[in-house]
Scaffold this motif. Structure first.
Motif, PDB file in Angstrom:
ATOM      1  N   PHE A 131     -31.398  39.794 -58.438  1.00  0.00           N
ATOM      2  CA  PHE A 131     -30.365  40.567 -58.755  1.00  0.00           C
ATOM      3  C   PHE A 131     -30.919  41.779 -58.199  1.00  0.00           C
ATOM      4  N   TRP A 132     -29.734  42.703 -57.471  1.00  0.00           N
ATOM      5  CA  TRP A 132     -30.047  43.925 -57.041  1.00  0.00           C
ATOM      6  C   TRP A 132     -28.741  44.791 -57.147  1.00  0.00           C
ATOM      7  N   SER A 133     -28.941  45.960 -57.224  1.00  0.00           N
ATOM      8  CA  SER A 133     -27.832  47.025 -57.346  1.00  0.00           C
ATOM      9  C   SER A 133     -27.839  48.053 -56.640  1.00  0.00           C
ATOM     10  N   LEU A 134     -26.769  48.663 -55.869  1.00  0.00           N
ATOM     11  CA  LEU A 134     -26.862  49.514 -54.891  1.00  0.00           C
ATOM     12  C   LEU A 134     -25.510  50.727 -55.549  1.00  0.00           C
ATOM     13  N   LEU A 135     -25.837  51.916 -55.665  1.00  0.00           N
ATOM     14  CA  LEU A 135     -24.770  52.749 -56.031  1.00  0.00           C
ATOM     15  C   LEU A 135     -24.694  53.842 -55.091  1.00  0.00           C
ATOM     16  N   GLN A 136     -23.558  54.379 -54.668  1.00  0.00           N
ATOM     17  CA  GLN A 136     -23.271  55.527 -53.630  1.00  0.00           C
ATOM     18  C   GLN A 136     -22.843  56.373 -54.179  1.00  0.00           C
ATOM     19  N   THR A 137     -23.449  57.520 -54.097  1.00  0.00           N
ATOM     20  CA  THR A 137     -22.883  58.935 -54.491  1.00  0.00           C
ATOM     21  C   THR A 137     -22.704  59.841 -53.266  1.00  0.00           C
ATOM     22  N   PRO A 138     -21.907  61.008 -53.512  1.00  0.00           N
ATOM     23  CA  PRO A 138     -21.963  61.940 -52.536  1.00  0.00           C
ATOM     24  C   PRO A 138     -23.157  62.345 -52.053  1.00  0.00           C
ATOM     25  N   LYS A 139     -24.288  62.501 -52.637  1.00  0.00           N
ATOM     26  CA  LYS A 139     -25.370  63.112 -52.369  1.00  0.00           C
ATOM     27  C   LYS A 139     -26.669  62.091 -52.035  1.00  0.00           C
ATOM     28  N   GLY A 140     -26.404  60.659 -52.345  1.00  0.00           N
ATOM     29  CA  GLY A 140     -27.495  59.793 -51.945  1.00  0.00           C
ATOM     30  C   GLY A 140     -27.371  58.328 -52.748  1.00  0.00           C
ATOM     31  N   LEU A 141     -28.171  57.531 -52.085  1.00  0.00           N
ATOM     32  CA  LEU A 141     -27.973  55.963 -52.615  1.00  0.00           C
ATOM     33  C   LEU A 141     -28.944  55.672 -53.846  1.00  0.00           C
ATOM     34  N   ASP A 162     -10.670  48.245 -39.719  1.00  0.00           N
ATOM     35  CA  ASP A 162     -10.169  47.234 -40.882  1.00  0.00           C
ATOM     36  C   ASP A 162     -10.723  47.575 -42.155  1.00  0.00           C
ATOM     37  N   GLY A 163     -10.987  48.758 -42.667  1.00  0.00           N
ATOM     38  CA  GLY A 163     -11.303  49.134 -43.799  1.00  0.00           C
ATOM     39  C   GLY A 163     -12.684  48.817 -44.284  1.00  0.00           C
ATOM     40  N   ARG A 164     -13.637  48.532 -43.153  1.00  0.00           N
ATOM     41  CA  ARG A 164     -15.002  48.205 -43.400  1.00  0.00           C
ATOM     42  C   ARG A 164     -15.928  49.623 -43.793  1.00  0.00           C
ATOM     43  N   TYR A 165     -17.118  49.419 -44.488  1.00  0.00           N
ATOM     44  CA  TYR A 165     -17.885  50.484 -44.278  1.00  0.00           C
ATOM     45  C   TYR A 165     -19.367  49.965 -44.026  1.00  0.00           C
ATOM     46  N   HIS A 166     -20.160  50.894 -43.551  1.00  0.00           N
ATOM     47  CA  HIS A 166     -21.570  50.465 -43.251  1.00  0.00           C
ATOM     48  C   HIS A 166     -22.498  51.610 -43.824  1.00  0.00           C
ATOM     49  N   LEU A 167     -23.518  51.492 -44.758  1.00  0.00           N
ATOM     50  CA  LEU A 167     -24.228  52.386 -45.278  1.00  0.00           C
ATOM     51  C   LEU A 167     -25.726  51.877 -44.707  1.00  0.00           C
ATOM     52  N   SER A 168     -26.268  53.030 -44.504  1.00  0.00           N
ATOM     53  CA  SER A 168     -27.788  52.709 -43.970  1.00  0.00           C
ATOM     54  C   SER A 168     -28.889  53.756 -44.357  1.00  0.00           C
ATOM     55  N   THR A 169     -29.988  53.415 -44.532  1.00  0.00           N
ATOM     56  CA  THR A 169     -31.038  54.420 -44.715  1.00  0.00           C
ATOM     57  C   THR A 169     -32.451  53.822 -44.263  1.00  0.00           C
ATOM     58  N   GLU A 170     -33.591  54.527 -43.807  1.00  0.00           N
ATOM     59  CA  GLU A 170     -34.639  54.142 -43.674  1.00  0.00           C
ATOM     60  C   GLU A 170     -35.677  55.138 -44.208  1.00  0.00           C
ATOM     61  N   ALA A 171     -34.962  55.862 -45.189  1.00  0.00           N
ATOM     62  CA  ALA A 171     -36.261  56.726 -46.099  1.00  0.00           C
ATOM     63  C   ALA A 171     -37.141  55.759 -46.641  1.00  0.00           C
ATOM     64  N   ASN A 172     -38.124  56.578 -47.059  1.00  0.00           N
ATOM     65  CA  ASN A 172     -39.571  55.751 -47.704  1.00  0.00           C
ATOM     66  C   ASN A 172     -40.014  54.597 -46.992  1.00  0.00           C
ATOM     67  N   ASP A 173     -40.006  54.507 -45.844  1.00  0.00           N
ATOM     68  CA  ASP A 173     -40.374  53.355 -45.171  1.00  0.00           C
ATOM     69  C   ASP A 173     -39.731  52.054 -45.638  1.00  0.00           C
ATOM     70  N   LEU A 174     -38.449  52.253 -45.794  1.00  0.00           N
ATOM     71  CA  LEU A 174     -37.557  51.174 -46.430  1.00  0.00           C
ATOM     72  C   LEU A 174     -36.273  51.109 -45.547  1.00  0.00           C
ATOM     73  N   LEU A 175     -36.187  49.947 -45.142  1.00  0.00           N
ATOM     74  CA  LEU A 175     -34.974  49.664 -44.275  1.00  0.00           C
ATOM     75  C   LEU A 175     -33.829  48.975 -45.135  1.00  0.00           C
ATOM     76  N   LEU A 176     -32.817  49.794 -45.214  1.00  0.00           N
ATOM     77  CA  LEU A 176     -31.628  49.148 -46.212  1.00  0.00           C
ATOM     78  C   LEU A 176     -30.412  49.594 -45.381  1.00  0.00           C
ATOM     79  N   ARG A 177     -29.649  48.409 -45.523  1.00  0.00           N
ATOM     80  CA  ARG A 177     -28.164  48.615 -44.617  1.00  0.00           C
ATOM     81  C   ARG A 177     -27.363  47.495 -45.599  1.00  0.00           C
ATOM     82  N   LEU A 178     -26.176  48.353 -45.875  1.00  0.00           N
ATOM     83  CA  LEU A 178     -25.109  47.601 -46.700  1.00  0.00           C
ATOM     84  C   LEU A 178     -23.776  47.699 -45.951  1.00  0.00           C
TER      85      LEU A 178
END
Length: 218
Positions: A131-141, A162-178
């Motif tokens: 299980f994992w969950s990712l919430l996007q808000t205007p000010k952060g994930l 084509d209506g696709r989105y890409h979210l990414s962060t490398e904060a806290n030594d964590l590589l996260l891409r959605l």
């Protein structure tokens, strides 16, 4: 489906303030129609018609779904004898019938009219096994894994063709891409039907899941 109370965490509440946006204007054949995003419950009447009851409204309207939406409703209906929950965008006609033009979410369990997070979110994405969950808000994930504290992270957003989105962060030594793709997606545990598929890269791990827009994004 596993749920968690993210807004009870003081660390995260500061990034979850925004206004609710539901209405938009669309023009077809020189006639302006108001497309409204509504959430509510679907039940059948004595004529086996589906009646849509928007949240916080006493009266319902006959639903006029597309063939695809009708099949999705029929497939889920046996699992929900007391009705389904639907997140839809559409318009009313002169007979007060509701015609959906977009299905964001259709479900038998999970987040419903009492969801406190909906109006504060741009996107909610999740997957299973693990299980994992990712919430996007205007000010952060807000990223959540089982048995771990939720992480609040800054991010960059890229809108792709084509209506696709890409979210990414490398904060806290964590590589996260959605990556979010506008394609119907069914949660393999709850059966909830979403309008987006999700692909998550978490460091070297790749996970898949479903997603839908929150109240801040149409």
């Amino acid at each position: 489906m596993r749920h968690f109370g993210i807004f009870s965490l003081i660390l995260l509440t500061t990034i979850l303030s925004a206004c609710q946006v539901f209405n938009r204007q669309s023009t077809t054949d020189n006639t302006t129609q108001k497309s409204i995003r509504l959430q509510g419950h679907l039940t059948q009447d004595e004529h086996e018609r589906w009646i849509f009851h928007p949240c916080n409204q006493e009266t319902g309207s006959i639903l006029q779904p597309s063939h695809e939406l009708s099949k999705e409703i029929e497939d889920l209906a046996p699992e929900a004898p007391h009705g389904l929950f639907a997140d839809l965008s559409g318009h009313y006609n002169e007979k007060n019938h509701f015609t959906p033009t977009q299905r964001y979410r259709l479900q038998t369990e999970g987040f419903n009219c009492n969801d406190p997070d909906f109006t504060r979110l741009l996107v909610r994405a999740s997957g299973n096994e693990p299980f994992w969950s990712l919430l996007q808000t205007p000010k952060g994930l807000i990223f959540h894994l089982p048995n771990q504290s939720a992480l609040a992270l800054p991010y960059m957003e890229e809108k792709l063709p084509d209506g696709r989105y890409h979210l990414s962060t490398e904060a806290n030594d964590l590589l996260l891409r959605l990556w979010l793709t506008p394609q119907s997606c069914t949660d393999n545990m709850s059966g909830t039907v979403h309008h987006l598929t999700a692909r998550l890269q978490w460091n070297e791990n790749i996970h898949y899941g479903c997603a839908s827009f929150g109240g801040l994004r149409q």
